[in-house]
Design a protein around this motif. Structure first.
Motif, PDB file in Angstrom:
ATOM      1  N   LEU A 449      -3.159   4.314  -1.195  1.00  0.00           N
ATOM      2  CA  LEU A 449      -2.045   4.698  -0.345  1.00  0.00           C
ATOM      3  C   LEU A 449      -0.726   4.521  -1.084  1.00  0.00           C
ATOM      4  O   LEU A 449       0.153   5.395  -1.047  1.00  0.00           O
ATOM      5  CB  LEU A 449      -2.049   3.861   0.934  1.00  0.00           C
ATOM      6  CG  LEU A 449      -0.828   3.993   1.852  1.00  0.00           C
ATOM      7  CD1 LEU A 449      -0.712   5.409   2.402  1.00  0.00           C
ATOM      8  CD2 LEU A 449      -0.891   2.973   2.993  1.00  0.00           C
ATOM      9  N   ALA A 450      -0.577   3.387  -1.776  1.00  0.00           N
ATOM     10  CA  ALA A 450       0.662   3.107  -2.495  1.00  0.00           C
ATOM     11  C   ALA A 450       0.926   4.157  -3.562  1.00  0.00           C
ATOM     12  O   ALA A 450       2.052   4.652  -3.699  1.00  0.00           O
ATOM     13  CB  ALA A 450       0.603   1.721  -3.122  1.00  0.00           C
ATOM     14  N   MET A 451      -0.085   4.533  -4.330  1.00  0.00           N
ATOM     15  CA  MET A 451       0.117   5.490  -5.411  1.00  0.00           C
ATOM     16  C   MET A 451       0.405   6.892  -4.873  1.00  0.00           C
ATOM     17  O   MET A 451       1.241   7.610  -5.422  1.00  0.00           O
ATOM     18  CB  MET A 451      -1.121   5.519  -6.314  1.00  0.00           C
ATOM     19  CG  MET A 451      -1.348   4.241  -7.091  1.00  0.00           C
ATOM     20  SD  MET A 451       0.066   3.765  -8.104  1.00  0.00           S
ATOM     21  CE  MET A 451       0.179   5.158  -9.216  1.00  0.00           C
ATOM     22  N   GLU A 452      -0.264   7.281  -3.788  1.00  0.00           N
ATOM     23  CA  GLU A 452      -0.004   8.610  -3.229  1.00  0.00           C
ATOM     24  C   GLU A 452       1.411   8.705  -2.679  1.00  0.00           C
ATOM     25  O   GLU A 452       2.110   9.701  -2.877  1.00  0.00           O
ATOM     26  CB  GLU A 452      -1.021   8.924  -2.141  1.00  0.00           C
ATOM     27  CG  GLU A 452      -0.912  10.343  -1.611  1.00  0.00           C
ATOM     28  CD  GLU A 452      -2.023  10.711  -0.650  1.00  0.00           C
ATOM     29  OE1 GLU A 452      -2.134  11.900  -0.301  1.00  0.00           O
ATOM     30  OE2 GLU A 452      -2.791   9.806  -0.244  1.00  0.00           O
ATOM     31  N   VAL A 453       1.855   7.645  -1.993  1.00  0.00           N
ATOM     32  CA  VAL A 453       3.218   7.643  -1.469  1.00  0.00           C
ATOM     33  C   VAL A 453       4.226   7.611  -2.612  1.00  0.00           C
ATOM     34  O   VAL A 453       5.257   8.302  -2.576  1.00  0.00           O
ATOM     35  CB  VAL A 453       3.427   6.450  -0.512  1.00  0.00           C
ATOM     36  CG1 VAL A 453       4.888   6.350  -0.093  1.00  0.00           C
ATOM     37  CG2 VAL A 453       2.544   6.598   0.712  1.00  0.00           C
ATOM     38  N   ALA A 454       3.946   6.818  -3.650  1.00  0.00           N
ATOM     39  CA  ALA A 454       4.863   6.719  -4.793  1.00  0.00           C
ATOM     40  C   ALA A 454       5.063   8.073  -5.453  1.00  0.00           C
ATOM     41  O   ALA A 454       6.184   8.425  -5.842  1.00  0.00           O
ATOM     42  CB  ALA A 454       4.326   5.711  -5.807  1.00  0.00           C
ATOM     43  N   CYS A 455       3.994   8.850  -5.572  1.00  0.00           N
ATOM     44  CA  CYS A 455       4.113  10.171  -6.189  1.00  0.00           C
ATOM     45  C   CYS A 455       4.813  11.169  -5.268  1.00  0.00           C
ATOM     46  O   CYS A 455       5.327  12.184  -5.737  1.00  0.00           O
ATOM     47  CB  CYS A 455       2.730  10.698  -6.565  1.00  0.00           C
ATOM     48  SG  CYS A 455       1.923   9.779  -7.894  1.00  0.00           S
ATOM     49  N   SER A 456       4.864  10.885  -3.969  1.00  0.00           N
ATOM     50  CA  SER A 456       5.474  11.802  -3.014  1.00  0.00           C
ATOM     51  C   SER A 456       6.952  11.539  -2.807  1.00  0.00           C
ATOM     52  O   SER A 456       7.661  12.394  -2.267  1.00  0.00           O
ATOM     53  CB  SER A 456       4.757  11.708  -1.664  1.00  0.00           C
ATOM     54  OG  SER A 456       3.383  12.011  -1.791  1.00  0.00           O
ATOM     55  N   LEU A 457       7.433  10.369  -3.207  1.00  0.00           N
ATOM     56  CA  LEU A 457       8.834  10.031  -2.986  1.00  0.00           C
ATOM     57  C   LEU A 457       9.722  10.685  -4.034  1.00  0.00           C
ATOM     58  O   LEU A 457       9.393  10.699  -5.222  1.00  0.00           O
ATOM     59  CB  LEU A 457       9.022   8.508  -3.031  1.00  0.00           C
ATOM     60  CG  LEU A 457       8.357   7.719  -1.904  1.00  0.00           C
ATOM     61  CD1 LEU A 457       8.578   6.227  -2.096  1.00  0.00           C
ATOM     62  CD2 LEU A 457       8.885   8.160  -0.543  1.00  0.00           C
TER      63      LEU A 457
END
Length: 832
Positions: A449-457
């Motif tokens: 979850l953290a990595m997917e959100v990080a790439c989306s920000l």
């Protein structure tokens, strides 16, 4: 009265405990050491120029006061344009020596300077603390070690420049303009890479934070650096424009407000100067229900009470918390904020120091009062405030509206705003809705979850389960209205170098009426309809059977379309005969192309680099099938020999192969930092990118410009050569058969400068490349200040597109992407 609230039970704030007498005595000793250096200069400081102190007569003075006590520390001069002239001349003279030193010699100088900083680390710590109001513990534990790390790290880059930065040369004189708050850290971020690459620096230190910068300049001389390498001018913000526009300055590295950043962009338009802007912005903190709430609350409180979080990562954090745990987080924040000690900077028990500027306090109070008037709940702790000094109580705002000013605008001070969210998509949308894009943090125990959100920000730095982590080896920079350019790591070095083949540009801005220049499409040249016959519509051998007219249209959204302006432009061959008519694009056509590009951008960006490479290879394959046709058209259009035309088409095919091969070769990597964990570097596309092509090598330059932009995931609106657009339009048929999604590449023909103006003023275009006249370059840089889009302009200089170093160099990578750092700490098994 507004803002005079207590924390509600059971988190009633009883005020901090009394200070320990031994710590108070230690603070007095710290102050004595600080006074020794100031007393040696009679508490009256001037500028530091050309390796010595300069105190010209007739200058106004500024009284440096401690924000924590309001007491005077020393007086400094307020610089004038004569001081800027002296500093730039000293830096120009020093550049002749410094840039010619062997890399090893520069590395030794920077190493010696680092050792000198360590010898005087305590004095620098105290000066930084007293001058800015930050707690001395923060300056000692966080700031000075980071500064030392920067100088050591970049001494290594100075040693390795010829090996790792082959083909690049220093720019010349760099002006570093830094804000109040954390002057030494920000100064190190700019000065270290500039000096390592062979540049010299002129620093404009702000009135509210000058002492530590002046001491650092003096230490350079004591460390044996040549004169003029680092010059510091004490002066007000108004002097920034004088320094930035000085003809002897080659680059500007600015940190500060977006308003001044826009002004600098417009003031330096057309001057050929490198501009790097770090403009801050709100730092969204996304806390999911899977997060460790105690760790998140503790880190938020520490960041809020420190200046490093407020200045280096933008304004105070904007906390976005999943609504299932929002109440629990707010309770934890109340408890921790209520226990913070607000006090003098040199008291080692102080958690929250004074504000650098009294203006900040007024702005904070205005935000809080307005939020309360709109219905938000405000929690504060006033009893802990000292009687004197510029302080503001730790504040928590909840139930604010998303349109409230305290949510939308930067807040510099100990104020937290908490907003709830329900789904992950909603959290990402809220975080990306802020105008800036400097940094963000994510709190969750779920790494996917953290990595997917990080790439989306849409930010330049993401901290996972942490906050305000920085290192000299990690890139740090923003996007959107947080500016452009980065500091740290190898990526930060490119801000201070130019390709070896490129000469130093010293352009002069022309007097230009920005309101009227290129505001409309220029009149079409002769012939006009009715005065000459189009050879494509003339009679064939059978007079009663004319050939079918060939219509060149625009290429937008994956289809050929007529111009919204319903007008055409004639294209002539070298003898003046009509070759064809093309569509005369308008502002409406640019609008349509931008909309098409935005629709296509997410899907194209989401494709794997391998998939994008396959599309480009397929385009090269289809281009190869039409080589003979394109070469014949190019020869007739430009009047060159068939061999020359065939050679340009062959080079274009080779160039397309080059960028297709590069798609999956520069995605990023690991950055080696002292963090116990991993720091990832990702190269991400800019978004929607506008490109304006030159007239020389119309086919080769066309492909050389759009191919790298598309290869790295951008959607492009491109304006081909104004005089020779036919090869580019012929290539549109290749696009139709090459599986390139509609809207990824849009081709608009017409008046170059008129269309470039429209792209530069468009708020939904993230970057613009312009290769044309000097006036056009000036217009593009001036107009781009609206949304602070990145620009890359030629200033009228020509490139040799046939040379791979100029037509396919490493600079295309840095211009087509921005860097994102993702910090992933560890610590479950072993202690950090």
């Amino acid at each position: 009265m507004p803002g005079s609230h207590q924390f509600s039970a059971p988190y009633q704030c009883l005020g901090p405990p009394p200070a320990c007498p031994c710590l108070v005595e230690a603070a007095g000793q710290e102050l004595w050491r600080h006074q020794a250096w100031l007393d040696a200069h009679g508490r009256s400081l001037g500028h530091f120029i050309d390796g010595k102190w300069s105190k010209p007569e007739g200058r106004e003075t500024w009284v440096c006061k401690s924000p924590a006590t309001g007491k005077s520390l020393a007086t400094t001069l307020q610089g004038q344009w004569e001081d800027v002239e002296a500093a730039v001349q000293a830096a120009t003279k020093g550049f002749e020596t410094w840039s010619r030193l062997a890399c090893h010699a520069r590395a030794r100088h920077l190493y010696n300077l680092t050792r000198m900083i360590q010898k005087h680390q305590n004095t620098l710590t105290v000066l930084e603390s007293l001058d800015t109001g930050k707690p001395v513990t923060e300056a000692r534990v966080c700031d000075l070690p980071l500064i030392v790390r920067h100088f050591y790290h970049h001494a290594g880059w100075a040693q390795l420049m010829r090996v790792e930065m082959g083909g690049w040369e220093p720019l010349g004189v760099v002006s570093a303009i830094i804000p109040s708050g954390s002057p030494l850290v920000l100064l190190a971020w700019k000065v270290c890479p500039a000096l390592a690459m062979g540049n010299t620096v002129v620093v404009l230190a702000p009135p509210t934070a000058q002492l530590s910068a002046l001491l650092l300049a003096e230490l350079c001389t004591q460390a044996g650096l040549p004169s003029g390498i680092l010059n510091v001018i004490a002066g007000a913000e108004a002097l920034a424009g004088v320094l930035a526009t000085h003809p002897g300055v080659d680059a500007i590295a600015f940190t500060g407000s977006a308003e001044l950043g826009r002004s600098l962009r417009q003031m330096t338009a057309g001057l050929g100067k490198r501009l790097s802007l770090q403009l801050g912005g709100r730092t969204p903190v996304l806390i999911f229900e899977s997060a460790d709430l105690d760790s998140a609350a503790t880190e938020l409180t520490d960041t809020l009470s420190s200046h490093r979080g407020l200045l280096l990562g933008g304004g105070a954090p904007l906390v976005l918390v999943q609504e299932t745990v929002a109440g629990a987080l707010v309770q934890r924040l109340k408890a921790r904020l209520g226990a913070l000690r607000v006090g003098e900077a040199l008291d080692r028990t102080t958690d929250v120091g004074g504000l650098v500027d009294e203006v900040w306090r007024a702005a904070l109070q205005a935000h809080v009062d307005e939020a309360e008037a709109e219905g938000a709940k405000v929690f504060q702790s006033w009893p802990a405030l000292p009687a004197q000094g510029s302080f503001y109580p730790p504040t928590l705002i909840v139930e604010a509206d998303t349109t409230s000013r305290c949510v939308r605008e930067e807040v510099f001070g100990p104020v937290l705003v908490v907003l709830p969210f329900r789904t992950t998509k909603e959290a990402i949308a809220l975080a990306n809705s802020t105008p800036g894009g400097l940094a963000a943090s994510i709190w969750t125990e779920k790494l996917p979850l953290a990595m997917e959100v990080a790439c989306s920000l849409q930010v330049g730095t993401v901290w996972i389960n942490g906050q305000s982590m920085y290192d000299a080896a990690a890139s740090f920079g923003g996007c959107k209205e947080s500016g452009f350019g980065c500091s740290g790591g190898k990526e930060g070095l490119y801000e201070y170098v130019r390709p070896s083949w490129e000469s130093r540009i010293h352009s002069r801005a022309t007097d230009m009426n920005y309101k009227t220049f290129a505001a409309s499409s220029s009149a079409a040249p002769f012939p006009v309809p009715g005065q000459a016959k189009d050879p494509h519509s003339g009679p064939t051998q059978e007079a009663h059977r004319p050939s079918v007219d060939r219509t060149y249209k625009l290429y937008c959204g994956g289809a050929q379309k007529r111009s919204e302006g319903l007008s055409s432009r004639p294209i002539l061959d070298p003898t003046g005969h009509l070759m064809a008519y093309i569509a005369d694009g308008s502002a409406k056509d640019i609008r349509n192309a931008v909309e098409a590009a935005h629709k296509a951008a997410p899907g194209w960006r989401g494709r794997s680099s391998h998939a994008r490479a396959q599309v480009l290879f397929y385009m090269a394959e289809n281009l190869g099938l039409r080589q003979a046709e394109l070469a014949a058209e190019l020869a007739a259009l430009m009047g060159v020999t068939p061999e020359q035309a065939a050679w340009e088409v062959e080079l274009s095919l080779e160039r397309l192969f080059h960028w297709a091969a590069s798609c999956d070769k520069h995605g990023g990597g690991l950055q080696d930092t002292p963090l116990y964990g991993t720091n990832l570097l990702l190269r991400e596309p800019l978004g929607v990118l506008g490109i304006v092509c030159p007239d020389e090598n119309p086919l080769l330059s066309f492909i050389s410009l759009w191919a790298p932009a598309v290869a790295w995931g951008n959607a492009v609106i491109i304006i081909p050569s104004q005089c020779y657009p036919l090869p580019a339009l012929g290539l549109c048929q290749v696009l139709d058969t090459s599986d390139l999604p509609g809207g990824v590449l849009n081709v608009i023909t017409g008046d170059r400068d008129h269309l470039a103006r429209t792209l530069a003023l468009h708020q939904d275009v993230q970057a613009l490349w312009y290769f044309g006249s000097q006036q056009g370059s000036q217009l593009v840089e001036w107009a781009s200040a609206g949304n602070l889009k990145r620009t890359w302009v030629s200033c009228g200089a020509r490139r040799c597109w046939e040379d791979p170093s100029q037509g396919a160099g490493e600079e295309f990578l840095s211009q087509a992407t921005h860097c994102k750092s993702i910090w992933v700490p560890m610590g479950d098994v072993f202690a950090n």
